[in-house]
Write a protein that holds these residues in place. Structure first.
Motif, PDB file in Angstrom:
ATOM      1  N   ALA A 212       0.500 -18.807   0.138  1.00  0.00           N
ATOM      2  CA  ALA A 212      -0.031 -19.015   1.492  1.00  0.00           C
ATOM      3  C   ALA A 212      -1.535 -18.775   1.479  1.00  0.00           C
ATOM      4  O   ALA A 212      -2.022 -17.856   0.816  1.00  0.00           O
ATOM      5  N   LYS A 213      -2.265 -19.609   2.191  1.00  0.00           N
ATOM      6  CA  LYS A 213      -3.720 -19.507   2.188  1.00  0.00           C
ATOM      7  C   LYS A 213      -4.284 -18.863   3.449  1.00  0.00           C
ATOM      8  O   LYS A 213      -5.374 -18.313   3.428  1.00  0.00           O
ATOM      9  N   ALA A 214      -3.566 -18.936   4.553  1.00  0.00           N
ATOM     10  CA  ALA A 214      -4.110 -18.471   5.823  1.00  0.00           C
ATOM     11  C   ALA A 214      -3.581 -17.120   6.258  1.00  0.00           C
ATOM     12  O   ALA A 214      -4.128 -16.510   7.172  1.00  0.00           O
ATOM     13  N   LYS A 215      -2.523 -16.629   5.625  1.00  0.00           N
ATOM     14  CA  LYS A 215      -1.910 -15.361   6.035  1.00  0.00           C
ATOM     15  C   LYS A 215      -1.431 -14.603   4.811  1.00  0.00           C
ATOM     16  O   LYS A 215      -1.254 -15.168   3.744  1.00  0.00           O
ATOM     17  N   PHE A 216      -1.240 -13.302   5.004  1.00  0.00           N
ATOM     18  CA  PHE A 216      -0.640 -12.460   3.972  1.00  0.00           C
ATOM     19  C   PHE A 216       0.109 -11.333   4.665  1.00  0.00           C
ATOM     20  O   PHE A 216      -0.061 -11.098   5.861  1.00  0.00           O
ATOM     21  N   ASP A 217       0.945 -10.647   3.925  1.00  0.00           N
ATOM     22  CA  ASP A 217       1.698  -9.512   4.455  1.00  0.00           C
ATOM     23  C   ASP A 217       1.090  -8.211   3.973  1.00  0.00           C
ATOM     24  O   ASP A 217       0.543  -8.132   2.868  1.00  0.00           O
ATOM     25  N   VAL A 218       1.200  -7.186   4.815  1.00  0.00           N
ATOM     26  CA  VAL A 218       0.796  -5.824   4.474  1.00  0.00           C
ATOM     27  C   VAL A 218       2.039  -4.961   4.603  1.00  0.00           C
ATOM     28  O   VAL A 218       2.758  -5.043   5.602  1.00  0.00           O
ATOM     29  N   LEU A 219       2.284  -4.129   3.602  1.00  0.00           N
ATOM     30  CA  LEU A 219       3.454  -3.251   3.611  1.00  0.00           C
ATOM     31  C   LEU A 219       3.024  -1.849   3.203  1.00  0.00           C
ATOM     32  O   LEU A 219       2.591  -1.630   2.071  1.00  0.00           O
ATOM     33  N   PHE A 220       3.103  -0.898   4.152  1.00  0.00           N
ATOM     34  CA  PHE A 220       2.796   0.503   3.859  1.00  0.00           C
ATOM     35  C   PHE A 220       4.076   1.221   3.471  1.00  0.00           C
ATOM     36  O   PHE A 220       5.103   1.068   4.135  1.00  0.00           O
ATOM     37  N   GLN A 221       3.985   2.010   2.404  1.00  0.00           N
ATOM     38  CA  GLN A 221       5.114   2.811   1.940  1.00  0.00           C
ATOM     39  C   GLN A 221       4.601   4.205   1.592  1.00  0.00           C
ATOM     40  O   GLN A 221       3.494   4.352   1.076  1.00  0.00           O
ATOM     41  N   ARG A 222       5.420   5.198   1.854  1.00  0.00           N
ATOM     42  CA  ARG A 222       5.058   6.571   1.538  1.00  0.00           C
ATOM     43  C   ARG A 222       5.418   6.889   0.089  1.00  0.00           C
ATOM     44  O   ARG A 222       6.472   6.501  -0.386  1.00  0.00           O
TER      45      ARG A 222
ATOM     46  N   ILE B 104       0.854  -1.185   0.000  1.00  0.00           N
ATOM     47  CA  ILE B 104       0.000   0.000   0.000  1.00  0.00           C
ATOM     48  C   ILE B 104       0.890   1.235   0.000  1.00  0.00           C
ATOM     49  O   ILE B 104       1.516   1.561   1.011  1.00  0.00           O
ATOM     50  N   GLN B 105       0.945   1.899  -1.141  1.00  0.00           N
ATOM     51  CA  GLN B 105       1.735   3.125  -1.272  1.00  0.00           C
ATOM     52  C   GLN B 105       0.791   4.297  -1.021  1.00  0.00           C
ATOM     53  O   GLN B 105      -0.190   4.478  -1.741  1.00  0.00           O
ATOM     54  N   ILE B 106       1.081   5.076   0.020  1.00  0.00           N
ATOM     55  CA  ILE B 106       0.173   6.123   0.463  1.00  0.00           C
ATOM     56  C   ILE B 106       0.730   7.502   0.129  1.00  0.00           C
ATOM     57  O   ILE B 106       1.913   7.762   0.303  1.00  0.00           O
ATOM     58  N   TYR B 107      -0.159   8.357  -0.371  1.00  0.00           N
ATOM     59  CA  TYR B 107       0.223   9.720  -0.764  1.00  0.00           C
ATOM     60  C   TYR B 107      -0.748  10.717  -0.150  1.00  0.00           C
ATOM     61  O   TYR B 107      -1.962  10.478  -0.083  1.00  0.00           O
ATOM     62  N   HIS B 108      -0.221  11.817   0.305  1.00  0.00           N
ATOM     63  CA  HIS B 108      -1.002  12.950   0.785  1.00  0.00           C
ATOM     64  C   HIS B 108      -0.302  14.199   0.291  1.00  0.00           C
ATOM     65  O   HIS B 108       0.926  14.270   0.350  1.00  0.00           O
ATOM     66  N   PRO B 109      -1.025  15.197  -0.218  1.00  0.00           N
ATOM     67  CA  PRO B 109      -0.358  16.401  -0.730  1.00  0.00           C
ATOM     68  C   PRO B 109       0.518  17.060   0.324  1.00  0.00           C
ATOM     69  O   PRO B 109       0.197  17.021   1.513  1.00  0.00           O
ATOM     70  N   PRO B 110       1.610  17.670  -0.083  1.00  0.00           N
ATOM     71  CA  PRO B 110       2.479  18.359   0.868  1.00  0.00           C
ATOM     72  C   PRO B 110       1.781  19.577   1.458  1.00  0.00           C
ATOM     73  O   PRO B 110       0.764  20.029   0.953  1.00  0.00           O
ATOM     74  N   GLY B 111       2.350  20.085   2.545  1.00  0.00           N
ATOM     75  CA  GLY B 111       1.801  21.265   3.187  1.00  0.00           C
ATOM     76  C   GLY B 111       0.935  20.947   4.386  1.00  0.00           C
ATOM     77  O   GLY B 111       0.382  21.840   5.020  1.00  0.00           O
ATOM     78  N   PHE B 112       0.782  19.687   4.718  1.00  0.00           N
ATOM     79  CA  PHE B 112       0.018  19.275   5.878  1.00  0.00           C
ATOM     80  C   PHE B 112       1.005  18.764   6.927  1.00  0.00           C
ATOM     81  O   PHE B 112       2.199  18.724   6.704  1.00  0.00           O
TER      82      PHE B 112
END
Length: 196
Positions: free
Chosen positions: A134-144, A18-26
């Motif tokens: 894998a059927k019972a688990k997965f990974d979540v990876l947040f990146q800016r 999950i690559q997350i973006y928010h405009p600058p200035g906050f």
């Protein structure tokens, strides 16, 4: 080195990047509560909930403009398909979430393709599914992300048009004050301005 033939075969985990973006200035602290750049293993039956309520959501945004429960990403398997797939569901009663330009109302869900752009408020999430067995688990990876993924997805620059439904048009002039989940006290204060 001998390999034990009795050892379990290691399964390759599906990764939801999950690559997350928010405009600058906050505020620079919007992502302080997210495990950025660290894989988090998740049970497949548990949804990835994103919001600002630590009781209801595992992945938190440090932003009062985000709903307490904003969205959920749920793993599933289709009949005959060994790979995990995902749906996105809008959990916000007052805000909306768009998936590749299609708006989702409260509790509406849609299946995600392997690459999807999710938007709510001023946030843009580019969600990429990396398959595994894998059927019972997965990974979540947040990146800016430093640049808006809207252009990459052919949906234009999205940071100038927030995905909001406050119910009170014109009430919020500054993006930093525009909540995706309006507080009842704010509505009362707003209405009392016109009664006086």
């Amino acid at each position: 080195m001998a390999v034990s033939q009795a050892a379990d075969t290691e399964e390759l985990m599906t990764c939801l990047r999950i690559q997350i973006y928010h405009p600058p200035g906050f505020s620079h602290h919007l992502y302080d509560l997210l495990p950025m750049n660290r894989r988090q293993t998740q049970d497949a039956e548990d949804p990835v909930r994103v919001g600002r309520d630590g009781q209801a959501c595992k992945f938190l945004l440090n932003d009062l403009r985000v709903s307490r429960k904003q969205l959920a990403l749920q793993a599933f398997r289709a009949p005959g398909d060994p790979e995990l797939r995902f749906t996105a569901q809008n959990l916000s009663q007052r805000g909306r979430v768009t998936v590749n330009g299609t708006a989702l109302g409260y509790l509406e869900a849609t299946e995600l393709p392997d690459k999807a752009l999710l938007r709510f408020g001023f946030y843009e999430l580019l969600v990429l599914r990396e398959p595994g067995d894998a059927k019972a688990k997965f990974d979540v990876l947040f990146q800016r992300r430093d640049a808006s993924p809207s252009l990459e997805m052919g949906q234009g620059e999205g940071s100038g048009t927030p995905v909001m439904e406050s119910g009170l048009p014109g009430l919020f002039k500054s993006p930093s004050q525009e909540p995706s989940e309006t507080d009842e006290a704010l509505i009362i204060s707003y209405c009392s301005l016109f009664i006086l």
